[in-house]
Motif scaffolding. Structure first.
Motif, PDB file in Angstrom:
ATOM      1  N   ASP A   1       2.459   8.196   5.934  1.00  0.00           N
ATOM      2  CA  ASP A   1       1.982   9.723   6.262  1.00  0.00           C
ATOM      3  C   ASP A   1       0.814   9.694   7.310  1.00  0.00           C
ATOM      4  O   ASP A   1      -0.258   9.284   7.277  1.00  0.00           O
ATOM      5  N   THR A   2       0.325  11.046   8.047  1.00  0.00           N
ATOM      6  CA  THR A   2      -0.240  11.165   8.841  1.00  0.00           C
ATOM      7  C   THR A   2      -1.891  10.517   8.616  1.00  0.00           C
ATOM      8  O   THR A   2      -3.089   9.842   9.754  1.00  0.00           O
TER       9      THR A   2
ATOM     10  N   THR B   1       0.783  -1.032  -0.465  1.00  0.00           N
ATOM     11  CA  THR B   1       0.342   0.328  -0.169  1.00  0.00           C
ATOM     12  C   THR B   1       1.611   1.122   0.112  1.00  0.00           C
ATOM     13  O   THR B   1       2.203   1.166   0.823  1.00  0.00           O
ATOM     14  N   ALA B   2       0.671   2.392  -0.710  1.00  0.00           N
ATOM     15  CA  ALA B   2       1.344   3.461  -1.103  1.00  0.00           C
ATOM     16  C   ALA B   2       1.604   3.815   0.378  1.00  0.00           C
ATOM     17  O   ALA B   2       0.050   4.455   1.526  1.00  0.00           O
ATOM     18  N   PRO B   3       2.082   5.049   0.922  1.00  0.00           N
ATOM     19  CA  PRO B   3       2.518   5.295   2.519  1.00  0.00           C
ATOM     20  C   PRO B   3       2.060   6.605   2.200  1.00  0.00           C
ATOM     21  O   PRO B   3       1.711   7.535   3.061  1.00  0.00           O
ATOM     22  N   ASN B   4       2.046   7.868   1.233  1.00  0.00           N
ATOM     23  CA  ASN B   4       1.495   8.646   0.765  1.00  0.00           C
ATOM     24  C   ASN B   4       0.031   8.488   0.074  1.00  0.00           C
ATOM     25  O   ASN B   4       0.137   8.210  -1.479  1.00  0.00           O
ATOM     26  N   ASP B   5      -0.637  10.144  -0.264  1.00  0.00           N
ATOM     27  CA  ASP B   5      -1.865  10.624  -0.938  1.00  0.00           C
ATOM     28  C   ASP B   5      -1.538  10.971  -1.517  1.00  0.00           C
ATOM     29  O   ASP B   5      -1.662  12.412  -2.182  1.00  0.00           O
ATOM     30  N   VAL B   6      -1.126   9.943  -3.061  1.00  0.00           N
ATOM     31  CA  VAL B   6      -0.776  10.185  -3.760  1.00  0.00           C
ATOM     32  C   VAL B   6      -1.629   9.554  -5.051  1.00  0.00           C
ATOM     33  O   VAL B   6      -1.955   8.483  -5.035  1.00  0.00           O
ATOM     34  N   HIS B   7      -2.506  10.720  -6.187  1.00  0.00           N
ATOM     35  CA  HIS B   7      -3.304   9.834  -7.606  1.00  0.00           C
ATOM     36  C   HIS B   7      -4.805   9.574  -6.307  1.00  0.00           C
ATOM     37  O   HIS B   7      -5.010   8.288  -6.900  1.00  0.00           O
ATOM     38  N   ASP B   8      -4.424  10.187  -5.100  1.00  0.00           N
ATOM     39  CA  ASP B   8      -6.266   9.327  -4.027  1.00  0.00           C
ATOM     40  C   ASP B   8      -6.133   7.915  -3.996  1.00  0.00           C
ATOM     41  O   ASP B   8      -7.278   7.428  -4.061  1.00  0.00           O
TER      42      ASP B   8
END
Length: 181
Positions: free
Chosen positions: A118-119, A78-85
């Motif tokens: 990210d938080t 899973t991606a650690p930050n919110d890019v591309h929703d």
């Protein structure tokens, strides 16, 4: 509670039913009071289509029809930050797990970014977030890991580490290699 991640060919495999060789071991694992069996589904950092991930989730949920059931899903990569929703994507696939019939109660969702995310990525949709994945030698010391987690909401049991020790370090950390004859 220990989580046992089931991955047949990096997911539930290409068939609707699990191979017969897995049925009895999964049933045995489900009788152990401090173990939850969960299925592995790769998200490939949101590169796998939502529909494909949801199909894998449905396959695992459908195992209940073959006399076995699992407790939920381990969403790998899973991606650690919110890019591309990514957050919306994870919310959607996590909700699919929670609302699918066939999983044991309590249903569990694990997100594995493999590092402290990210938080805004540890909201209500994951029960457990893997904040480290790697070899034992690369694991951050306790103070550094605790500092990285300080901004995240959650209790200690909401976070996990997946550690891949290699043979030379196994004895060093008290792990023994088992063999079957």
């Amino acid at each position: 509670m220990h989580k046992v991640i089931l991955s047949i060919d990096h997911g539930p495999s290409n068939t609707a039913w699990t191979a017969g060789i897995y049925i009895q071991p999964i049933k045995r694992l489900n009788t152990v009071s401090n173990v939850q069996t969960i299925g592995y589904v790769d998200t490939d950092y949101r590169e796998r289509a939502n529909e494909t991930v949801r199909k894998d989730i449905a396959t695992y949920a459908g195992w209940n029809n073959s006399g076995i059931a699992i407790s939920g899903i381990f969403l790998g990569h899973t991606a650690p930050n919110d890019v591309h929703d990514v957050r919306g994507y994870l919310k959607n696939v996590s909700a699919t797990v929670r609302h699918s019939e066939g999983f044991l109660d309590p249903t569990i969702v694990v997100h594995n970014p493999g590092r402290v995310p990210d938080t805004n990525m540890t909201s209500y949709h994951a029960d457990v977030t893997v904040v480290f994945e790697g070899e034992f030698r690369d694991m951050p010391d306790r103070k550094k890991l605790k500092a990285g987690l300080s901004d995240l909401k959650g209790r200690r049991e909401d976070f996990a580490a997946v550690v891949h020790p290699y043979r030379a370090q196994s004895a060093e950390i008290g792990l023994e290699e088992s063999s079957t004859a």
